[in-house]
Design a protein around this motif. Structure first.
Motif, PDB file in Angstrom:
ATOM      1  N   VAL A  32      51.405  41.795  51.955  1.00  0.00           N
ATOM      2  CA  VAL A  32      50.529  41.230  50.927  1.00  0.00           C
ATOM      3  C   VAL A  32      49.788  42.326  50.165  1.00  0.00           C
ATOM      4  O   VAL A  32      49.607  42.240  48.944  1.00  0.00           O
ATOM      5  N   ILE A  33      49.362  43.370  50.865  1.00  0.00           N
ATOM      6  CA  ILE A  33      48.638  44.470  50.214  1.00  0.00           C
ATOM      7  C   ILE A  33      49.527  45.158  49.177  1.00  0.00           C
ATOM      8  O   ILE A  33      49.071  45.515  48.083  1.00  0.00           O
ATOM      9  N   THR A  34      50.786  45.346  49.505  1.00  0.00           N
ATOM     10  CA  THR A  34      51.715  45.968  48.564  1.00  0.00           C
ATOM     11  C   THR A  34      51.823  45.152  47.288  1.00  0.00           C
ATOM     12  O   THR A  34      51.818  45.696  46.174  1.00  0.00           O
ATOM     13  N   ILE A  35      51.900  43.830  47.423  1.00  0.00           N
ATOM     14  CA  ILE A  35      51.984  42.960  46.249  1.00  0.00           C
ATOM     15  C   ILE A  35      50.725  43.072  45.399  1.00  0.00           C
ATOM     16  O   ILE A  35      50.782  43.223  44.178  1.00  0.00           O
ATOM     17  N   LEU A  36      49.561  43.014  46.035  1.00  0.00           N
ATOM     18  CA  LEU A  36      48.300  43.126  45.296  1.00  0.00           C
ATOM     19  C   LEU A  36      48.189  44.483  44.605  1.00  0.00           C
ATOM     20  O   LEU A  36      47.685  44.583  43.488  1.00  0.00           O
ATOM     21  N   SER A  37      48.650  45.521  45.273  1.00  0.00           N
ATOM     22  CA  SER A  37      48.583  46.869  44.689  1.00  0.00           C
ATOM     23  C   SER A  37      49.504  46.998  43.483  1.00  0.00           C
ATOM     24  O   SER A  37      49.126  47.560  42.456  1.00  0.00           O
ATOM     25  N   LYS A  38      50.714  46.480  43.602  1.00  0.00           N
ATOM     26  CA  LYS A  38      51.681  46.599  42.514  1.00  0.00           C
ATOM     27  C   LYS A  38      51.287  45.781  41.293  1.00  0.00           C
ATOM     28  O   LYS A  38      51.631  46.144  40.155  1.00  0.00           O
ATOM     29  N   THR A  39      50.588  44.686  41.515  1.00  0.00           N
ATOM     30  CA  THR A  39      50.261  43.786  40.401  1.00  0.00           C
ATOM     31  C   THR A  39      48.841  43.973  39.882  1.00  0.00           C
ATOM     32  O   THR A  39      48.390  43.224  39.018  1.00  0.00           O
ATOM     33  N   ALA A  40      48.109  44.972  40.388  1.00  0.00           N
ATOM     34  CA  ALA A  40      46.779  45.263  39.865  1.00  0.00           C
ATOM     35  C   ALA A  40      46.870  45.574  38.374  1.00  0.00           C
ATOM     36  O   ALA A  40      47.730  46.338  37.938  1.00  0.00           O
ATOM     37  N   GLY A  41      45.997  44.966  37.591  1.00  0.00           N
ATOM     38  CA  GLY A  41      46.019  45.192  36.160  1.00  0.00           C
ATOM     39  C   GLY A  41      47.017  44.339  35.413  1.00  0.00           C
ATOM     40  O   GLY A  41      47.280  44.576  34.223  1.00  0.00           O
ATOM     41  N   MET A  42      47.574  43.314  36.074  1.00  0.00           N
ATOM     42  CA  MET A  42      48.546  42.441  35.411  1.00  0.00           C
ATOM     43  C   MET A  42      47.984  41.050  35.145  1.00  0.00           C
ATOM     44  O   MET A  42      48.719  40.115  34.829  1.00  0.00           O
ATOM     45  N   GLY A  43      46.664  40.911  35.276  1.00  0.00           N
ATOM     46  CA  GLY A  43      46.015  39.670  34.836  1.00  0.00           C
ATOM     47  C   GLY A  43      45.778  38.613  35.888  1.00  0.00           C
ATOM     48  O   GLY A  43      45.268  37.539  35.583  1.00  0.00           O
ATOM     49  N   ASP A  44      46.120  38.879  37.142  1.00  0.00           N
ATOM     50  CA  ASP A  44      45.878  37.908  38.212  1.00  0.00           C
ATOM     51  C   ASP A  44      44.461  38.065  38.767  1.00  0.00           C
ATOM     52  O   ASP A  44      44.037  39.186  39.062  1.00  0.00           O
ATOM     53  N   GLU A  45      43.744  36.953  38.923  1.00  0.00           N
ATOM     54  CA  GLU A  45      42.536  36.988  39.742  1.00  0.00           C
ATOM     55  C   GLU A  45      42.839  36.415  41.133  1.00  0.00           C
ATOM     56  O   GLU A  45      42.007  36.406  42.015  1.00  0.00           O
ATOM     57  N   ASN A  46      44.058  35.906  41.294  1.00  0.00           N
ATOM     58  CA  ASN A  46      44.626  35.502  42.584  1.00  0.00           C
ATOM     59  C   ASN A  46      43.905  34.370  43.290  1.00  0.00           C
ATOM     60  O   ASN A  46      43.886  34.312  44.517  1.00  0.00           O
ATOM     61  N   HIS A  47      43.328  33.468  42.504  1.00  0.00           N
ATOM     62  CA  HIS A  47      42.952  32.165  43.028  1.00  0.00           C
ATOM     63  C   HIS A  47      43.629  31.103  42.166  1.00  0.00           C
ATOM     64  O   HIS A  47      44.535  30.425  42.620  1.00  0.00           O
ATOM     65  N   ASN A  48      43.220  31.015  40.916  1.00  0.00           N
ATOM     66  CA  ASN A  48      43.840  30.034  40.029  1.00  0.00           C
ATOM     67  C   ASN A  48      44.931  30.625  39.148  1.00  0.00           C
ATOM     68  O   ASN A  48      45.603  29.894  38.429  1.00  0.00           O
ATOM     69  N   ARG A  49      45.089  31.937  39.199  1.00  0.00           N
ATOM     70  CA  ARG A  49      46.137  32.584  38.399  1.00  0.00           C
ATOM     71  C   ARG A  49      46.772  33.699  39.213  1.00  0.00           C
ATOM     72  O   ARG A  49      46.088  34.639  39.615  1.00  0.00           O
ATOM     73  N   GLN A  50      48.094  33.584  39.482  1.00  0.00           N
ATOM     74  CA  GLN A  50      48.813  34.634  40.196  1.00  0.00           C
ATOM     75  C   GLN A  50      50.298  34.707  39.821  1.00  0.00           C
ATOM     76  O   GLN A  50      51.155  34.913  40.692  1.00  0.00           O
ATOM     77  N   PRO A  51      50.651  34.591  38.539  1.00  0.00           N
ATOM     78  CA  PRO A  51      52.075  34.716  38.188  1.00  0.00           C
ATOM     79  C   PRO A  51      52.647  36.086  38.500  1.00  0.00           C
ATOM     80  O   PRO A  51      53.804  36.196  38.923  1.00  0.00           O
TER      81      PRO A  51
END
Length: 423
Positions: free
Chosen positions: A173-192
């Protein structure tokens, strides 16, 4: 040490678990096989525990639908009578390290995502996100179509996902969050971005599954840009499992609503809920005919993401969600600044480029919330009284929860001092 020093030390211990936690999605299995304490007649519900007479209509529909799905009852009326007699137990899901978003419930045979914190060893669980169909148990709706979907998840989709995740050796999960940092997800209501990154990692293994419905499985998985939410919820539960019951800690480790009450949990008092009236989520309606009186109070566990610093806490990371729900960039920054003001630390693995590479805040301290009178914000979707989603937006976390929680820690401190004085 003084009590204040002990509280600070306890909070430092909790913060270390939160910031060093490393959640990995490891499997999908039936709830009864993996959730400790789960039984055939247990149904886990979101938010603080609630008595049958106070359950909201959409939540009641979900509970009854789950009971029928499990073969415990043939009709909704029969199912609810069993709940009222105590033959079916409704239990707060976060007390069992499980997260149920919106009106969703978890029953024995439902497949659940299993995430393990490889640092602390804690495990968390969440049912699989149902995808884009708005007609689902997750929004308090149940009929034969919903039942068919539940069966497909149980018999086909869940086992296939489990097979793929095991073959992949787990999804970090950490790898996913790291790779997608700065791509517009706040990861509650938006995580495309996070969902697509996850799909890139899991898709090769889904291609190798043994199923005559492989195409349908892959199509359903690939089309769901909110799939990651439930993986993230299970991940947060895995981390919080090791934070609970660290005596005297004033750090928030759980929060959620049941449609009537909204509550928080502190690390120092574990699974005890501190509750007040559930606020409503303000933002935008999905239909112009909806109005506030059509909505029930905050319902769901998906705000456990905020407990770990996501969602409303990291609103600055997802400005598009702000616009979607009738707000703006300035308010996104304000929400994250509020979270920083009452938090003890910051994650470093997913910096936000337009926030001078700052990470998102983590470790909300109830003392700061009450002392500064700064209320953190949670994002969320709103449920209609008749079932279904009414809208999406945000809600302030009620101050009353934090005041009651601090009284609980004060009582704990008093008991400790009294015991030490008698020695």
């Amino acid at each position: 040490m003084t009590i204040e020093q002990r509280v600070d030390a306890a909070n430092a211990k909790v913060l270390e678990i939160m910031t060093k936690g490393h959640p990995v999605w490891v499997d999908v299995q039936p709830a009864i096989d993996v959730i400790p304490g789960m039984t055939k007649t247990t149904i886990l519900t979101p938010g603080p525990g609630i008595t049958p007479d106070r359950v909201t209509p959409p939540q009641r529909t979900s509970i009854c639908g789950a009971a029928i799905h499990e073969g415990l009852a043939a009709t909704r009326e029969e199912a609810w009578a069993m709940v009222e007699r105590g033959e079916i137990q409704i239990i707060s899901s976060q007390t069992m390290n499980t997260g149920n978003a919106a009106c969703m419930v978890t029953s024995a045979s439902m497949p659940v995502i299993i995430v393990e914190d490889t640092t602390s060893g804690g495990k968390g669980f969440a049912p699989i996100h149902p995808g884009g169909n708005p007609k689902c148990l997750r929004w308090g709706l149940y009929d034969e179509e919903v039942e068919n979907d539940l069966r497909w998840f149980r018999d086909v989709y869940g086992p296939a996902l489990g097979q793929a995740v095991r073959a992949a050796g787990g999804i970090d999960v950490i790898t996913i969050l790291s790779k997608t940092a700065g791509m517009g997800d706040e990861n509650h209501n938006r995580q495309p971005a996070a969902s697509m990154c996850l799909a890139l990692q899991l898709m090769p293994w889904l291609l190798d599954i043994e199923s005559d419905q492989k195409n349908a499985i892959i199509k359903h998985f690939a089309a769901n840009d909110r799939f990651f939410l439930h993986v993230m919820m299970a991940g947060v539960e895995a981390i919080m499992a090791s934070c609970k019951d660290i005596e005297l800690s004033t750090v928030m480790v759980g929060m959620g609503g049941n449609g009537v009450d909204f509550g928080i949990q502190l690390a120092g008092t574990g699974n005890r809920w501190y509750i007040t009236d559930a606020p409503k989520i303000n933002g935008t309606f999905l239909k112009p005919t909806y109005k506030e009186s059509d909505l029930i109070g905050y319902l769901g566990d998906s705000c456990v993401t905020e407990v770990w610093g996501l969602g409303g806490m990291s609103a600055i990371a997802g400005p598009a969600y702000m616009r979607l729900t009738g707000s703006n960039y300035a308010e996104a920054r304000n929400r994250t600044e509020k979270a920083r003001a009452v938090s003890l630390g910051e994650h470093t693995f997913a910096p936000v480029p337009w926030e001078d590479m700052a990470g998102f805040p983590v470790g909300v301290d109830a003392r700061k919330v009450v002392g500064y009178n700064i209320l953190p914000i949670s994002h969320g979707g709103s449920a209609l009284r008749v079932g279904g989603q009414g809208g999406a937006g945000a809600a302030e976390l009620p101050l009353g929860c934090f005041k009651e929680a601090l009284r609980g820690i004060f009582a704990q401190a008093k008991e400790i001092m009294e015991k030490e004085e008698t020695k």
